[in-house]
Design a protein around this motif. Structure first.
Motif: not given
Length: 276
Positions: A60-64, A71-78, A168-171, A177-179
């Motif tokens: 639902d939302g992800s960012v690299y 280098k970090v890859l994150c994915a959000v579901y929900g 999370l914001a992209e989802a 606020d953002v962190v």
């Protein structure tokens, strides 16, 4: 004896590749009290940051993101309905975070089983992100955040907090606020903002007092700290100055987060670009 012809057999006698790697050099700003570090930055200068949202199509939302060589890859579901009835809360959604190091991310190969440091970082992420999310607007649901470190060159927890917030914001999850996360390494009377792996684990930084690391999670618009992790022995005045330096570092990185989210919205809604 039968021989496995599909496998390329290695030499009988071999040596670890770590024998040919030079030892960790001490940061140039620590022993000589120089103003310039090994990578050319000043002591209070963060590394350049690159972030791109929406790379994982199944999430639902992800960012690299790249913070220097980290280098970090994150994915959000929900948010989605909780799988277990006992985990459903009428007061709001439940947040779950999982932090992992890729096996090839560290100098020594990491195991697939989640270690104690990964479990600690997962709990810290969950506690730092909860104050920023409007969990009360998603009852009986769950939000899952997965972070994978592809390359570890220091300050991984701070990078993971920033990436998770962008994802999370992209989802489309409502947030107060953002962190934004920022780390600092204290070596005696020298403070190194956004330290690299060599600066984090350098044996030259072994002072009895004011020797430790600090990670701050900041809500930049509200100017509130949602998470703080400190390790080592600190004097009161030194710890206060270190926290202020991390807050200033988070404010510098906030513009990168805004640009990343703005570009993500423009990619999702092409008509906004044509109107501009």
């Amino acid at each position: 004896m039968p021989v496995d012809t599909k496998r390329v057999r290695g030499p009988e006698d071999s040596q670890s590749p770590l024998l040919f790697v030079a030892g960790d050099a001490a940061p140039s700003a620590v022993p000589g009290r120089a103003r310039v570090r090994a990578d050319g930055r000043s002591a209070a200068e963060p590394r350049p940051v690159f972030a791109r949202a929406g790379l994982v199509s199944q999430a639902d939302g992800s960012v690299y993101a790249e913070c220097g060589l980290t280098k970090v890859l994150c994915a959000v579901y929900g948010p989605r309905e909780s799988d277990r009835k006992e985990e459903r809360r009428l007061s709001g959604a439940t947040l779950g975070c999982e932090f992992r190091f890729a096996p090839f991310s560290c100098r020594k190969r990491a195991a697939w089983i989640q270690g104690s440091l990964e479990k600690e970082y997962s709990l810290i992420m969950e506690q730092s992100l909860q104050p920023a999310i409007c969990l009360h607007k998603y009852p009986r649901s769950q939000i899952e955040v997965y972070v994978m470190v592809l390359e570890n060159d220091g300050s991984t927890l701070a990078a993971a907090l920033t990436c998770a917030s962008i994802a999370l914001a992209e989802a489309g999850i409502e947030m107060f606020d953002v962190v934004v996360g920022c780390s600092l390494r204290q070596c005696g009377d020298v403070s190194l903002l956004d330290p690299t792996a060599a600066e984090e684990y350098s044996a030259a930084c072994s002072q009895a007092v004011n020797n430790g690391s600090l990670t701050v999670a900041l809500l930049p618009t509200l100017n509130q700290i949602s998470g703080l992790v400190s390790k080592g022995e600190w004097e009161e005045q030194t710890s206060v100055e270190a926290i202020k330096a991390c807050i200033e570092g988070c404010q510098k990185l906030y513009s990168v987060v805004q640009q990343c989210l703005t570009k993500s919205v423009k990619r999702k809604i092409p008509q906004l670009v044509s109107k501009d």
